[in-house]
Enzyme design. Structure first.
Site, mmCIF file in Angstrom:
data_model
loop_
_atom_site.group_PDB
_atom_site.id
_atom_site.type_symbol
_atom_site.label_atom_id
_atom_site.label_comp_id
_atom_site.label_asym_id
_atom_site.label_seq_id
_atom_site.Cartn_x
_atom_site.Cartn_y
_atom_site.Cartn_z
ATOM 1 N N GLY A 1 3.623 -4.097 5.265
ATOM 2 C CA GLY A 1 3.859 -2.654 5.214
ATOM 3 C C GLY A 1 2.559 -1.929 5.473
ATOM 4 O O GLY A 1 2.340 -1.311 6.504
ATOM 5 N N CYS B 1 -1.622 20.925 -12.023
ATOM 6 C CA CYS B 1 -2.083 21.284 -13.361
ATOM 7 C C CYS B 1 -2.126 20.080 -14.293
ATOM 8 O O CYS B 1 -1.341 19.968 -15.242
ATOM 9 C CB CYS B 1 -1.225 22.401 -13.927
ATOM 10 S SG CYS B 1 -1.566 23.925 -13.046
HETATM 11 C C1 PLP Z 1 6.158 -3.683 -0.743
HETATM 12 C C2 PLP Z 1 6.725 -4.891 -0.146
HETATM 13 C C3 PLP Z 1 6.237 -5.372 1.060
HETATM 14 C C4 PLP Z 1 5.065 -4.739 1.786
HETATM 15 O O1 PLP Z 1 3.900 -4.836 1.076
HETATM 16 P P1 PLP Z 1 2.506 -4.451 1.754
HETATM 17 O O2 PLP Z 1 1.493 -4.727 0.719
HETATM 18 O O3 PLP Z 1 2.575 -3.015 2.111
HETATM 19 O O4 PLP Z 1 2.357 -5.311 2.960
HETATM 20 C C5 PLP Z 1 6.847 -6.472 1.610
HETATM 21 N N1 PLP Z 1 7.887 -7.083 1.001
HETATM 22 C C6 PLP Z 1 8.381 -6.654 -0.167
HETATM 23 C C7 PLP Z 1 9.532 -7.368 -0.778
HETATM 24 C C8 PLP Z 1 7.823 -5.551 -0.790
HETATM 25 O O5 PLP Z 1 8.309 -5.130 -1.954
#
Ligand code: PLP
Length: 420
Positions: free
Chosen positions: A276, A346
């Site tokens: 991600g 705030c």
């Molecule tokens: C959040 C998540 C990802 C991505 O994680 P990154 O650290 O952004 O690469 C991939 N697989 C699952 C199941 C996740 O919960």
């Protein structure tokens, strides 16, 4: 426009000749700015991670789910994972086919599971109870299971998602029970997956977890895919030349494990990863405006419109984001100072950056927060009834396009039902 402190964006040619102070003026701040070229480069980095032929990169859309962003990721040949029906909905809108979406859920209702089943999207469950629930809803169907390889990794306790302390995944010790439930509902286990945590900067834990995951895989026949998860880190301290993840070395180790497994398992299983942050973080900055500069006792504060409603990571995970400075006016100063950069919410915890050494900052300066594209807009909120920011994209031909409008007051009140 003066480039007061712009080392990292210059090196990346992030703005490609576009003037960030003009973007701030035209679209208002806070403003998320994405760079299409860098986004595409990151997609390609990971597509080329290994030489093993059956390899799919699933972008983890929770990091940044903007529609235009997903369209670009799709055009690079990536697939996606989804954590909720809402993500499945938006991913379909971006053009992903059901078979290109992998629903990795935890603790979901029957309705949420049924949504994925009806859409034809493969679901991964992460407990025996959710496997039972799936079996009841879709007997005879295909399913995947998220296992806990016993190894975790991550930059903060909150994002370590495997090992002994996490809520996630099925402990391999329950494989006999898994097999019973699969049999009871005539389910086919077509894939297994893991996700050990977020933001590892060296590959050891990841490679180790793959070893454990492959041991689990050997206990099931005819798997179509094995998903190794995400967590690929990016250097947040670029201004201090922090080294990036060594993808070449990591890829080599992964490749070895995959070829060896395929040979022993006797079939060309598809391997997947779910990055991600790696894909979305570095192609974006967050622009904000300085509205006040002041001292409280001996501490100097820079007051901005970058509250934690806009970027939560610093207060949520104690995260570090580099900050650069652009200036429209011709005010000049050679001074460097230690300042704390805060937002307009705030709460006294509303701190973007603690005690940073930066050039002297003045009112109306444009601040540019680096590496804001992952878990930035995605985690923003309307807290304090503030408007979530607009998002713009610098295209490869330097054209700037709006890809999400700033919220307006109507968005804030749309769902209220006044008393009669
Ligand atoms: C959040 C998540 C990802 C991505 O994680 P990154 O650290 O952004 O690469 C991939 N697989 C699952 C199941 C996740 O919960």
């Amino acid at each position: 426009m003066q480039k007061v402190y712009t080392k990292v964006t210059d090196k990346l040619d992030f703005f490609q000749g576009v003037d960030p102070t003009e973007l701030a003026e035209k679209y208002g701040t806070p403003l998320y700015v994405y760079n299409e070229r860098i986004l595409r480069e990151r997609c390609r980095d990971l597509k080329n991670l290994v030489t093993y032929p059956n390899f799919v990169v699933d972008y983890s859309a929770k990091a940044n789910g903007n529609l235009a962003f997903l369209q670009i990721v799709k055009s690079e040949g990536l697939e996606v994972d989804a954590m909720s029906p809402g993500e499945i909905y938006v991913e379909k809108m971006a053009g992903f086919e059901p078979h290109e979406i992998f629903y990795i859920c935890n603790n979901v209702s029957e309705e949420e599971m049924l949504y994925a089943i009806k859409e034809g999207v493969i679901t991964s469950v992460d407990s025996l109870s959710q496997l039972e629930q799936y079996g009841k809803l879709n007997p005879g169907g295909e399913v995947a299971i998220r296992f806990n390889p016993g190894v975790g990794a991550g930059h903060h306790e909150k994002v370590v998602t495997a090992g002994k302390k996490t809520k996630f995944a099925v402990d391999p010790e329950f494989i006999p029970q898994v097999k019973e439930i699969l049999k009871k509902y005539n389910l086919t286990l077509i894939g297994i997956n893991q996700h050990i945590g977020s933001l590892f900067m060296t590959g050891e834990a990841f490679v180790k977890s793959i070893g454990s995951l492959l041991e689990i895989a050997k206990q099931f026949e005819n798997l179509k895919f094995i998903d190794m998860g995400g967590g690929f880190g990016i250097p947040y301290k670029k201004e201090f030349d922090e080294a990036p993840l060594d993808l070449k070395d990591l890829g080599k180790h992964i490749d070895e494990a995959l070829y060896k497994f395929a040979e022993e398992y006797g079939s060309q299983v598809t391997f997947r990863i779910e990055p991600g942050r790696y894909i979305s973080a570095e192609c974006s900055v967050l622009l904000g405006t300085v509205h006040a500069v002041k001292y409280n006792h001996d501490k100097k504060f820079v007051g901005t419109d970058l509250g934690f409603n806009v970027l939560q990571r610093p207060i949520m995970y104690d995260s570090y984001h580099g900050i650069e400075v652009f200036r429209k006016s011709d005010v000049k100063s050679e001074k460097e100072e230690t300042v704390t950069v805060v937002g307009n919410i705030c709460e006294s915890g509303d701190i973007l950056a603690k005690e940073r050494n930066l050039p002297e900052i003045f009112e109306k300066d444009t601040l540019c927060v680096l590496d804001a594209g992952a878990y930035g807009f995605a985690m923003s909120s309307n807290y304090n009834n503030r408007l979530r920011p607009a998002e713009v994209l610098i295209r490869e031909n330097n054209e700037v396009v709006l890809i999400r409008e700033r919220d307006n007051f109507e968005d804030l009140t749309r769902h209220f039902i006044p008393l009669k």
